[in-house]
Design a protein around this motif. Structure first.
Motif, short mmCIF file in Angstrom:
data_model
loop_
_atom_site.label_atom_id
_atom_site.label_comp_id
_atom_site.label_asym_id
_atom_site.label_seq_id
_atom_site.Cartn_x
_atom_site.Cartn_y
_atom_site.Cartn_z
N ASN A 242 4.61 3.21 -38.07
CA ASN A 242 4.10 3.30 -36.70
C ASN A 242 4.11 4.73 -36.18
OD1 ASN A 242 3.78 0.48 -36.54
ND2 ASN A 242 5.95 0.22 -36.03
N GLY A 243 3.84 5.67 -37.10
CA GLY A 243 3.75 7.07 -36.70
C GLY A 243 5.08 7.76 -36.57
N VAL A 244 6.20 7.04 -36.80
CA VAL A 244 7.52 7.64 -36.66
C VAL A 244 8.09 7.91 -38.05
CG1 VAL A 244 9.84 7.37 -35.71
CG2 VAL A 244 7.87 6.33 -34.54
N LEU A 245 8.59 9.13 -38.25
CA LEU A 245 9.16 9.49 -39.55
C LEU A 245 10.44 8.70 -39.80
CD1 LEU A 245 8.50 13.25 -39.13
CD2 LEU A 245 7.57 11.88 -40.99
N ARG A 246 10.57 8.14 -40.98
CA ARG A 246 11.70 7.29 -41.30
C ARG A 246 12.52 7.89 -42.46
NH1 ARG A 246 11.91 4.25 -36.80
NH2 ARG A 246 9.96 3.11 -36.46
N ASN A 247 13.83 7.56 -42.46
CA ASN A 247 14.71 7.89 -43.58
C ASN A 247 14.70 9.38 -43.91
OD1 ASN A 247 15.38 5.16 -43.95
ND2 ASN A 247 13.48 4.85 -45.09
N ARG A 248 14.64 10.20 -42.88
CA ARG A 248 14.65 11.64 -43.11
C ARG A 248 16.06 12.17 -43.01
NH1 ARG A 248 9.98 15.02 -40.33
NH2 ARG A 248 11.20 16.49 -41.53
N ARG A 249 16.28 13.30 -43.69
CA ARG A 249 17.55 13.99 -43.50
C ARG A 249 17.70 14.39 -42.05
NH1 ARG A 249 19.36 19.59 -46.57
NH2 ARG A 249 21.34 19.88 -45.47
N TRP A 250 16.58 14.80 -41.43
CA TRP A 250 16.54 15.09 -40.00
C TRP A 250 15.37 14.33 -39.38
CZ3 TRP A 250 16.08 19.59 -43.31
CH2 TRP A 250 17.31 20.18 -43.61
N ASP A 251 15.51 13.96 -38.13
CA ASP A 251 14.38 13.37 -37.43
C ASP A 251 13.92 14.23 -36.25
OD1 ASP A 251 16.14 12.77 -35.26
OD2 ASP A 251 16.64 10.84 -36.16
N LEU A 252 14.55 15.41 -36.10
CA LEU A 252 14.12 16.33 -35.06
C LEU A 252 14.39 17.76 -35.52
CD1 LEU A 252 13.05 16.82 -32.19
CD2 LEU A 252 15.42 16.73 -31.37
N ILE A 253 13.36 18.61 -35.44
CA ILE A 253 13.48 20.03 -35.76
C ILE A 253 13.27 20.81 -34.46
CG2 ILE A 253 12.58 21.94 -37.13
CD1 ILE A 253 11.36 19.82 -39.01
N VAL A 254 14.25 21.64 -34.11
CA VAL A 254 14.13 22.50 -32.93
C VAL A 254 13.93 23.93 -33.43
CG1 VAL A 254 15.21 23.33 -30.81
CG2 VAL A 254 15.62 20.98 -31.59
N VAL A 255 12.83 24.55 -33.05
CA VAL A 255 12.47 25.89 -33.53
C VAL A 255 12.66 26.90 -32.40
CG1 VAL A 255 10.67 27.32 -34.56
CG2 VAL A 255 10.77 24.88 -35.09
N ASP A 256 13.47 27.90 -32.67
CA ASP A 256 13.68 29.02 -31.74
C ASP A 256 12.85 30.19 -32.23
OD1 ASP A 256 14.75 31.04 -30.04
OD2 ASP A 256 16.32 31.46 -31.52
N THR A 257 11.80 30.54 -31.52
CA THR A 257 10.85 31.55 -31.98
C THR A 257 11.31 32.97 -31.62
OG1 THR A 257 9.57 31.33 -29.95
CG2 THR A 257 8.92 29.95 -31.80
N PRO A 258 10.65 33.99 -32.23
CA PRO A 258 11.01 35.38 -31.91
C PRO A 258 10.68 35.71 -30.45
CG PRO A 258 9.67 35.26 -33.90
CD PRO A 258 9.61 33.92 -33.25
N LEU B 113 10.94 22.03 -43.99
CA LEU B 113 11.88 21.19 -43.26
C LEU B 113 11.27 19.85 -42.91
CD1 LEU B 113 13.48 23.80 -40.80
CD2 LEU B 113 14.53 22.80 -42.84
N HIS B 114 10.00 19.89 -42.51
CA HIS B 114 9.35 18.65 -42.10
C HIS B 114 9.15 17.70 -43.27
CE1 HIS B 114 6.18 16.05 -40.29
NE2 HIS B 114 6.89 16.28 -39.21
N GLN B 115 9.04 18.25 -44.46
CA GLN B 115 8.80 17.42 -45.64
C GLN B 115 10.10 17.01 -46.35
OE1 GLN B 115 6.11 19.60 -48.14
NE2 GLN B 115 4.43 19.48 -46.69
N GLU B 116 11.23 17.61 -45.96
CA GLU B 116 12.48 17.33 -46.67
C GLU B 116 13.04 16.00 -46.19
OE1 GLU B 116 16.76 19.47 -47.59
OE2 GLU B 116 15.02 20.66 -47.01
N VAL B 117 12.83 14.97 -46.96
CA VAL B 117 13.22 13.62 -46.58
C VAL B 117 13.98 12.98 -47.73
CG1 VAL B 117 11.28 13.27 -45.02
CG2 VAL B 117 11.05 12.65 -47.42
N ASN B 118 14.83 12.03 -47.36
CA ASN B 118 15.52 11.24 -48.39
C ASN B 118 14.60 10.15 -48.92
OD1 ASN B 118 17.92 12.70 -48.12
ND2 ASN B 118 18.51 11.51 -46.34
N GLY B 119 13.81 9.59 -48.04
CA GLY B 119 12.83 8.59 -48.42
C GLY B 119 11.57 8.87 -47.65
N LYS B 120 10.52 9.33 -48.29
CA LYS B 120 9.32 9.76 -47.59
C LYS B 120 8.57 8.56 -47.04
CE LYS B 120 8.77 13.96 -50.32
NZ LYS B 120 7.88 14.75 -51.18
N GLY B 121 7.83 8.80 -45.95
CA GLY B 121 6.98 7.76 -45.40
C GLY B 121 7.11 7.66 -43.90
#
Length: 394
Positions: A158-174, A147-155
């Motif tokens: 300033n440390g902020v992920l750009r051009n991603r399909r998502w810019d926030l992943i919320v994980v609900d653990t067991p 999920l973290h690597q799935e981007v429309n345009g990688k890169g």
């Protein structure tokens, strides 16, 4: 004699966390039955309606997340949640980890078509990918990394992920302490792959033909025959074939798990511990906090969920109970019942406040936000939005 005031925990600012574009992973962990899945979904919804492009990944097998988001099904494919306010430009997708399907995807992606077909058809692989202890945690690491690597345009900029399909992943653990088992995934995977048992049963597959017979004749023949009797000859061959086929993939498993572990330790990740104001849940929360601190993971704060509150704070539980008895003696049973209900709620509110203060004494630097107990269970997007507003107000 002077008394020292109980220290007040710093407030967890949920909206500031969700608005911070440098935060791209939020991990919700906690014991079972504390509303963790609902909290994760509410955080995802609030972030999306404030302009973030969010995907919520649940590893909990419960179906509450799908129901509350109005989805007929929730599986390994991210699915859009439509009944949200998108005027700020945000979006919300949701998915549930399917560990076997994720394992299958990894096999297909990291081996030749012929090798993948051999692995997927192997009976031992089918058992391991469905129920082997630790597989869920390994695949959670794999899916989070995907999920973290799935981007429309990688890169990054300033440390902020750009051009991603998502810019926030919320994980609900067991639920329970296994919620942090994925932190051990790289170590456990390495121990499993390097273990004596795996090296022993894989020897024939690696040595091949007559060479394998020589290996066993030198010193492990007796052990091999014992394993064969325990597992059965056919199953032993399935295991050997499985290990031999996956041999070239083991390093990739370990490397990707290590990369995801390093990702979780970055400042762009926020761990939120979710607990209910009950002794057992708060003990588990203390365990989570201690573990996260020992692993040097970015602990952001505690969400204290389902905190009982009362409107008439001036009427204590003791006074309400006494008044209820008086009204009952006078025959006013309706008023007596209402006063008795208030007494129960006020007593619960007092107990929750004491437990929250005790927790803050033990963890004075951990930011906390309290979410009031709702009158009914959350079962739709409006309910999630109400939880999100409560998280923001704290």
């Amino acid at each position: 004699m002077s008394t020292r005031a109980t220290p007040r925990a710093p407030r967890l600012d949920v909206d500031a966390l969700l608005a911070d574009r440098h935060t791209d992973i939020v991990v919700c962990c906690g014991s079972g039955g504390v509303g963790k899945t609902t909290t994760a979904a509410a955080l995802g919804l609030r972030a999306a309606e404030q302009g973030r492009k969010v995907v919520v990944l649940t590893i909990d097998p419960a179906r509450r997340l799908a129901q509350s988001m109005g989805l007929t099904q929730l599986d390994n494919t991210p699915r859009p949640v439509h009944d949200i306010d998108t005027t700020a430009g945000g979006s919300l997708d949701a998915m549930m980890l399917d560990m076997k399907r994720t394992f299958d995807e990894v096999v297909v992606a990291h081996s030749t078509p012929e090798k993948a077909e051999q692995i997927l058809a192997n009976p031992f692989y089918q058992a391991v990918s469905s129920s082997f202890a630790g597989t869920q945690e390994y695949m959670a690491m794999e899916k989070l990394g995907q999920l973290h690597q799935e981007v429309n345009g990688k890169g990054t900029a300033n440390g902020v992920l750009r051009n991603r399909r998502w810019d926030l992943i919320v994980v609900d653990t067991p639920p329970s302490r296994s919620a942090l088992d994925f932190l051990d995934a790289p170590k456990r995977l390495g121990s499993f792959l390097d273990g004596r048992f795996i090296r022993l049963i894989s020897a024939p597959a690696k040595a091949g033909g007559r060479a394998s017979l020589k290996v066993f004749n030198v010193g492990v023949g007796l052990v091999s025959s014992t394993i064969s009797r325990v597992l059965g000859g056919e199953m032993l061959r399935d295991v050997q074939t499985f290990v031999g086929a996956l041999d070239t993939m083991f390093g990739g498993f370990r490397q990707r798990a290590d990369q995801t572990y390093a990702l979780l330790a970055q400042r762009s990740t926020a761990f939120l511990v979710v607990a209910a104001p009950e002794p057992d849940a708060l003990r588990e929360a203390s365990f989570f906090i201690a573990r996260l601190e020992s692993e040097r993971m970015p602990l952001t704060g505690l969400i204290l969920n389902r905190v009982q509150q009362v409107q008439a704070n001036g009427l204590s539980a003791a006074r309400a109970r006494a008044a209820a008895e008086d009204r009952a003696d006078d025959g006013d049973h309706l008023t007596a019942g209402l006063l008795a209900l208030h007494a129960d709620l006020a007593g619960a509110a007092d107990r929750h406040r004491r437990l929250a203060r005790r927790f803050s004494v033990g963890h004075p630097s951990t930011p906390v936000v309290e979410v009031p107990a709702l009158a009914e269970d959350v079962h739709d997007v409006d309910g999630l939005r109400q939880v999100g507003e409560a998280l923001a107000k704290g």
